[in-house]
Enzyme design. Structure first.
Site, mmCIF file in Angstrom:
data_model
loop_
_atom_site.group_PDB
_atom_site.id
_atom_site.type_symbol
_atom_site.label_atom_id
_atom_site.label_comp_id
_atom_site.label_asym_id
_atom_site.label_seq_id
_atom_site.Cartn_x
_atom_site.Cartn_y
_atom_site.Cartn_z
ATOM 1 C CD GLU A 1 6.359 -9.599 -6.114
ATOM 2 O OE1 GLU A 1 6.842 -9.370 -7.239
ATOM 3 O OE2 GLU A 1 5.476 -8.884 -5.594
ATOM 4 C CG HIS B 1 2.816 -8.204 -7.763
ATOM 5 N ND1 HIS B 1 3.253 -7.643 -6.590
ATOM 6 C CD2 HIS B 1 1.689 -7.544 -8.089
ATOM 7 C CE1 HIS B 1 2.432 -6.700 -6.209
ATOM 8 N NE2 HIS B 1 1.477 -6.606 -7.103
ATOM 9 C CB CYS C 1 2.732 -3.493 -7.593
ATOM 10 S SG CYS C 1 0.972 -3.192 -7.798
ATOM 11 C CD GLU D 1 -2.565 1.565 0.276
ATOM 12 O OE1 GLU D 1 -3.241 0.713 -0.331
ATOM 13 O OE2 GLU D 1 -2.510 2.755 -0.075
ATOM 14 C CB SER D 2 1.796 3.535 -2.776
ATOM 15 O OG SER D 2 0.511 4.006 -3.103
ATOM 16 C CB ILE E 1 -2.537 -7.516 -7.286
ATOM 17 C CG1 ILE E 1 -2.173 -8.964 -7.607
ATOM 18 C CG2 ILE E 1 -3.527 -7.439 -6.126
ATOM 19 C CD1 ILE E 1 -1.371 -9.660 -6.523
ATOM 20 N NE ARG E 2 -7.166 -2.244 -4.795
ATOM 21 C CZ ARG E 2 -8.162 -1.479 -5.210
ATOM 22 N NH1 ARG E 2 -9.084 -1.956 -6.011
ATOM 23 N NH2 ARG E 2 -8.251 -0.232 -4.827
HETATM 24 N N1 GLN Z 1 -3.021 -0.392 -5.114
HETATM 25 C C1 GLN Z 1 -1.786 -0.326 -4.362
HETATM 26 C C2 GLN Z 1 -1.338 1.115 -4.169
HETATM 27 O O1 GLN Z 1 -1.781 1.961 -4.890
HETATM 28 C C3 GLN Z 1 -0.699 -1.102 -5.076
HETATM 29 C C4 GLN Z 1 -1.111 -2.541 -5.184
HETATM 30 C C5 GLN Z 1 0.012 -3.537 -5.127
HETATM 31 O O2 GLN Z 1 1.155 -3.218 -4.761
HETATM 32 N N2 GLN Z 1 -0.307 -4.773 -5.415
HETATM 33 O O3 GLN Z 1 -0.581 1.393 -3.289
#
Ligand code: GLN
Length: 200
Positions: free
Chosen positions: A175, A173, A81, A50-51, A137-138
């Site tokens: 990983e 990802h 990501c 989560e950034s 993923i998102r």
């Molecule tokens: N949606 C997350 C973000 O904006 C990133 C998602 C992820 O790292 N898989 O921080």
């Protein structure tokens, strides 16, 4: 020279998955949570997560300044990501804190439903062999890349991988796959940057 040490930023996110992949490649890899630990690694991976949380934690843990210094001394950094968002110069429609080291604008959670959580074969510039399994993923996409930041892979016309010298960013990802090619590519950057980093 001894073998290189890769750090995985361990504040939040899928840290363990990177450590497992690096162990498979027989790389000396460790979790990094403090400035002291950061000083001992030759390259750093910022994982998915989560950034907004990690951007704020970097400041709180006193990691922003030493990290920027290491990057200035040519330490390679790869963000997957969330990690790429944290490295970006600009996040579209957001004031969240970032390191601002990658000359890109990113849009968070950008891919629609169909790619919200998906595995898509990607063609990556300079990566031989079969397409790379891109796990999204998102995921963010790269709106723009400036200066020496070069897009290395795209999906639906949007950048999903970027390289800028010793800095690497992927929307996806690696990983979470069995495919070690991008980890190997990063390892290669680390090996080549080591003499310059050690001379500082
Ligand atoms: N949606 C997350 C973000 O904006 C990133 C998602 C992820 O790292 N898989 O921080």
């Amino acid at each position: 020279m001894s073998s290189p040490v890769i750090g995985v930023l361990g504040l939040q996110g899928d840290v363990e998955e990177h450590l497992v992949m690096l162990a498979r490649l027989k790389v000396d890899a460790r979790r990094v949570k403090t400035a002291h630990e950061l000083a001992d690694v030759d390259g750093l991976i910022i994982p998915g997560g989560e950034s907004t949380t990690v951007g704020a934690m970097l400041n709180r843990f006193g990691l922003t300044k030493p990290l920027l210094e290491r990057v200035g001394n040519s330490m390679p950094v790869w963000g997957t990501c969330m990690g790429m968002i944290v490295m970006a110069e600009h996040v579209v429609d957001s004031e969240q804190p970032t390191l601002g080291i990658l000359h890109i604008d990113v849009t968070r959670n950008a891919f629609g439903r169909q790619v919200e959580s998906a595995e898509v074969p990607l063609t990556i510039a300079g990566l031989g062999g079969k397409p790379f399994p891109g796990v999204f993923i998102r995921a963010p996409w790269i709106e723009r890349a400036r200066d020496n930041a070069k897009i290395m892979a795209s999906l639906d016309g949007k950048g999903v991988m970027v390289r800028q010298g010793n800095l690497l960013g992927t929307s996806f990802h690696p990983e979470l796959t069995d495919d070690p090619r991008i980890h190997k590519l990063f390892l290669d950057l680390v090996e080549r940057a080591r003499p310059a980093l050690a001379a500082r």
